[in-house]
Structure formats: structure tokens, C-alpha cells
Design an enzyme around this catalytic site. Structure first.
Site, mmCIF file in Angstrom:
data_model
loop_
_atom_site.group_PDB
_atom_site.id
_atom_site.type_symbol
_atom_site.label_atom_id
_atom_site.label_comp_id
_atom_site.label_asym_id
_atom_site.label_seq_id
_atom_site.Cartn_x
_atom_site.Cartn_y
_atom_site.Cartn_z
ATOM 1 N N ASP A 151 0.750 -1.254 0.000
ATOM 2 C CA ASP A 151 0.000 0.000 0.000
ATOM 3 C C ASP A 151 0.783 1.309 0.000
ATOM 4 O OD1 ASP A 151 -1.762 -2.041 0.400
ATOM 5 O OD2 ASP A 151 -2.705 -1.207 2.175
ATOM 6 N N TYR A 205 5.066 -0.180 7.968
ATOM 7 C CA TYR A 205 4.243 -0.883 6.969
ATOM 8 C C TYR A 205 5.061 -1.330 5.757
ATOM 9 C CZ TYR A 205 -0.758 -1.620 5.906
ATOM 10 O OH TYR A 205 -1.999 -2.133 5.676
ATOM 11 N N GLU A 259 2.203 -9.081 11.758
ATOM 12 C CA GLU A 259 1.929 -8.705 10.365
ATOM 13 C C GLU A 259 3.234 -8.362 9.632
ATOM 14 O OE1 GLU A 259 -0.806 -5.461 10.355
ATOM 15 O OE2 GLU A 259 -1.137 -5.501 8.197
#
Ligand code: 2M8
Length: 446
Positions: free
Chosen positions: A177, A369, A413
Site C-alpha cells: 500500500d 508498513y 503482520e
């Protein structure tokens, strides 16, 4: 680098199964307990792959549930919504206004963008590991036309100049993303005259602000969705309106790898695979002619709106190894990049492989992320890619470092690639109990 941490394989397998079972809500499994309450597209593929090792019913159910949201034009949405959890995640199903499209299903609520098409190679892996081959063949027959429709959608609707490469029209479609790869095209959008629809993020209720995308990123994500709505989800209209259309090497690699899987599976069930072969010949040639960068030893992305190459510094530029796209000389160059300080660090301070972005860039962020952390699905693809080219030792290193991270910190994650002194820092970020981290661990340990 020798593993610092002992990996207890049996405990890992049990832990991984538990993560999947806890995240399961009936026919599908959420990516994570709180942050992601719906079914996600490429997550479902990786999740099915893990279940295939201990619960084939559920593995099949994951894909069936996902494909129940497939659009009439073949688009497989990036989210199939669990409408009872619409309030827990933004953007929920109403925001997408997919009723504007003639192609969207009316009985299943979905988003209006897609995700990397992993399902072809997932189906092949499910077939390979199945003990009941007769049943597995029936499932291959059931899924084959649906996956073919999805590939046809990409090549017919996302390749306007018939180049053999498909474009993504939203950073969420890439799965990576907020990768810095998208910064340049997103920064080119002139926001001075643009009105972004009002919205409230929900991800920060559970996700850490330092580890999640910024508000600046989210404004752009929402603005793009508004364009899709204005274009009534017609790909030709969207292509005229959108400021974001990128040929991404990771996305195209995954499509190519899935084409290969469909060629193999089609051979087994007696389906015509000519179309998949044609797509792949063209796609592989285009990857090498248009996206290969001999100067850097990686595959670049291409911005179709600004007609510009985007210099690749993310690990997705190395993923074409997974699709068997480079020749052996190119592969050697790519391995040099992977083992260089950019990704591997240096002997005094080696990284956990593989950071999602070069550690040498000022944009590298070990906690944020897709801007640096290690992701287990990327490692799994890189592992298989390296093995295909005979780099077994490096592949094993990636696998053992992944297992080491999962074993010591848990099924997070994403992970910090910088090695700290064990026990003093937590290297896992994002959601705990993350399904694809568990699922791919099961595949490795099976
Ligand atoms: C992340 O993306 C979603 C949007 O689709 C989000 O941030 O809310 C990404 O890591 C993506 O690759 C992944 O499929 C999804 C669910 O795990 O989360």
C-alpha cells in the site's frame, strides 16, 4: 547469518493453526482479529494455502467465499465485506458505491478494486499437497474458469495499449500500500483544486500511528476511490480520469506465475491453455523489455499517466525471480542486489531478510508498513523464486530467518529488518495473530 534463536517447529505449527482457527468466522478467515474484519483477496489465497495442509474443506471454502464476490467482468474485489463488521473498518462497503457498476454483484458486498492475483499458484499448490487427488481435481475444475475470467479481465481491461502488462489503479491493489514506489506518482497529483470526500479512519483505533500509512496517504487513497465512483467503475472511463495507473513488477509477476500454474493445471484437467501461454509469452517479453533496469539489477515500475519509469528501490523489483522472468544472468544481478548492503546490511550489522525497501534510502522506515519492514508473504515468494534459479542457500536463509522471527516474536503482520539485541526489543509490528504469517509458516514447515 546463523540463527540466533532456536525454532521449535512443532510449537510453531500448533501456534500457526491456532491463529487461523481464531481468525476464522465461518466460511472465511479474517487477515487479523481486529484491524481487518473482512475477507481480503490475496490474503485469502495465502490463507487457503495454509489450510490446505490440515483442513482442505476450509481451504476450498476460503476461495469459494472470495470468488462469490467476483464481478461479471471478471474483477475479483480486494475485499469481500462481512457487513456485520462494516462499522469496524474504513472504507466499509457503502463507501464504495459499487451499485454504480452493472458488473458488481448485488447480493455480495465488495470493494471496487482488486489485489495481486495469487489464486492460480495457490490452486496449484493446493493440488500438489492434497492427499485426495480426485477431490483436488474437482476443485481445480471448479475454480479454473473463474480464475481464467479474472486473468482475462486484467489483460482485456488493464492493458489499454496491448503491451502484455497490466496496470494497477490504486496503491491498495498492489498489496504494498504505502510503498515509497507510489510516492512520486501520488505527489504529482495537484490537490489544490481537489475536494476529497469527508471520511474518518478506523485503522488507528487498533493500529499504531507510527506503523500505519499517514493521513496524507489516506487522502490520496480516498480521492482515487472517488474517481472510480465517478467513472461508474467502467475501466475505460476510469483510465481517462485517473492520475494513477502503474505497471507494477510485483503484480505482473504474480499474474505471470499464476498463468504458469494455470497452464500446468489446465494440462491435467484437459482444458485449453493456449490463451494463458499467449499472455505469458507477451508478458515476460514486456517485463524484460520495458521494466528491467540493467543499471540497477531490478525491475522498475512504469507510470502510465506521466509516461515515466519509476526507479524501483522496493523488494518488489526482485520478485520477478518468482515468476521465472529473468534469465540466469539477470537473476545473478538480482541476487547481487539482494545480498548487497541495500537489503542485507553489512557483516557487522546484517539485516533480517528481506526488507521491503532498500535500507540505504532516506525513505526507508524499519517500522512503517510497506516502507521497510519484512513481510512473510514477500519472503515466501522470494524463497520460491531463489530456489527456481538454484540459489538454495540464500533461499534457506530467507526461510530460516522468517521462522526465527515468527518463532521469537509471534505471528505479527510485519517485522523490523534491523537486528536488535534479542529480548530487548519487539521486532514485530502491525497486527498480532496475522493470518498469512501463520499460513505461510505452515506451508514452510509442512
Ligand atoms: C493492508 O491493506 C489494507 C487495505 O487493503 C489496509 O491497510 O487497510 C495491506 O497490507 C494488504 O496487502 C493486505 O492485503 C491487507 C489485509 O491484510 O492489509
Amino acid at each position: 547469518m546463523n540463527p540466533i534463536i532456536e525454532v521449535d517447529a512443532k510449537a510453531l505449527v500448533e501456534g500457526a493453526k491456532n491463529v487461523l482457527l481464531k481468525n476464522r468466522i465461518g466460511e472465511f478467515t479474517k487477515p487479523a482479529p481486529d484491524l481487518y474484519p473482512h475477507q481480503w483477496n490475496w490474503d485469502a489465497g495465502f490463507i487457503a494455502l495454509g489450510y490446505a495442509h490440515f483442513d482442505m474443506d476450509q481451504a476450498e471454502s476460503e476461495l469459494r467465499h472470495l470468488f462469490s464476490g467476483q464481478w461479471r467482468n471478471g474483477l475479483l474485489p480486494h475485499i469481500v465485506f462481512n457487513t456485520s463488521a462494516d462499522d469496524h473498518y474504513f472504507p466499509g462497503s457503502p463507501f464504495w458505491e459499487t451499485w454504480r457498476s452493472f458488473d458488481a454483484p448485488s447480493d455480495v458486498k465488495t470493494s471496487g478494486i482488486s489485489n495481486p492475483p495469487v489464486h492460480g499458484f495457490v490452486l496449484q499448490r493446493m493440488y500438489q499437497v492434497a492427499s485426495d487427488k480426485g477431490r483436488a481435481l474437482n476443485f481445480v475444475k471448479e475454480m479454473f474458469p473463474r480464475i481464467k475470467d479474472m486473468h482475462a479481465y486484467f489483460y482485456n481491461e488493464r492493458d489499454p495499449y496491448d503491451e502484455g502488462l497490466v496496470y494497477i489503479r490504486h496503491p491498495w491493489e498492489s498489496g504494498n500500500d504505502n510503498s515509497p514506489t507510489w510516492d512520486t506518482p501520488l505527489e504529482k497529483i495537484d490537490f489544490s483544486k481537489i475536494k476529497i470526500p469527508p471520511y474518518t479512519r478506523k485503522d488507528l483505533d487498533t493500529g499504531h500511528v507510527d506503523h500505519r500509512p499517514t493521513h496524507h496517504d489516506y487522502d490520496r487513497y480516498i480521492y482515487l476511490i472517488d474517481i472510480f465512483r465517478k467513472g461508474d467503475y467502467r475501466e475505460d472511463s476510469i483510465f481517462k480520469l485517473t492520475p494513477f495507473a502503474i505497471q507494477d513488477p510485483l503484480f505482473n509477476t504474480i499474474l505471470i506465475r499464476s498463468n504458469q500454474a494455470m497452464i500446468a493445471l489446465g494440462g491435467i484437467i484437459g482444458e485449453d491453455v493456449k490463451q494463458f501461454k499467449e499472455w505469458n509469452v507477451k508478458a515476460i517479453a514486456a517485463m524484460n523489455q520495458k521494466l528491467w533496469n540493467p543499471g540497477t539489477g531490478m525491475y522498475d515500475a512504469y507510470d502510465m499517466i506521466n509516461n515515466q519509469r519509476i526507479l524501483m528501490e522496493a523488494s518488489s523489483g526482485l520478485m520477478p525471480l518468482f515468476g521465472g522472468i529473468p534469465d540466469s544472468e539477470q537473476a545473478e544481478r538480482m541476487v547481487e542486489v539482494l545480498t548487497s548492503s541495500a537489503f542485507s546490511g553489512n557483516p557487522e550489522q546484517p539485516n533480517y531478510l528481506c526488507p521491503s525497501f532498500t535500507t540505504l534510502s532516506p525513505k526507508f522506515d524499519p517500522k512503517k508498513y510497506w516502507r521497510g519492514p519484512v513481510w512473510i508473504n514477500m519472503n515466501w515468494m522470494l524463497y520460491h523464486g531463489l530456489r527456481q534459479y538454484g540459489y538454495h542457500e540464500l533461499a534457506e536463509q530467507i526461510k530460516s530467518e522468517s521462522l526465527e522471527l515468527l518463532s521469537h516474536y509471534g505471528f505479527y503482520e510485519y517485522f523490523d529488518p534491523e537486528r536488535y539485541i534479542v529480548n530487548e526489543h519487539n521486532q514485530g509490528y502491525g497486527s498480532r495473530q496475522f493470518s498469512w504469517s501463520a499460513s505461510l509458516c505452515l506451508d514452510w514447515l509442512s
